[in-house]
Design a protein around this motif. Structure first.
Motif: not given
Length: 74
Positions: A10-35
């Motif tokens: 149920q976690i919205n990955i897009q919103k989670l990425h935005e929240a982490l970016a505001k905290r200066h934490v950079l992470v990847d999800d599966y979209k950047t590393n898989y076909i």
């Protein structure tokens, strides 16, 4: 070194990425590393701690935890 954090569906990955970016934490999800047609069975974040100072890893993990907890309600 890569570490995966499995997320609740149920976690919205897009919103989670935005929240982490505001905290200066950079992470990847599966979209950047898989076909492109990868069938997502699980949501996860990928952490790469290779370039992070050892003393800052715990701080980053804590920020990720806080963002995950708050994103449950978004």
């Amino acid at each position: 070194m890569h570490t995966l954090i499995k997320l609740l569906k149920q976690i919205n990955i897009q919103k989670l990425h935005e929240a982490l970016a505001k905290r200066h934490v950079l992470v990847d999800d599966y979209k950047t590393n898989y076909i492109a047609d990868y069938k997502q069975k699980h949501k996860f974040l990928k952490l790469n701690t290779t370039s992070i100072q050892e003393g800052r890893i715990h701080e980053g993990v804590q920020l990720i935890h806080e963002a995950i907890e708050s994103s449950k309600y978004l």
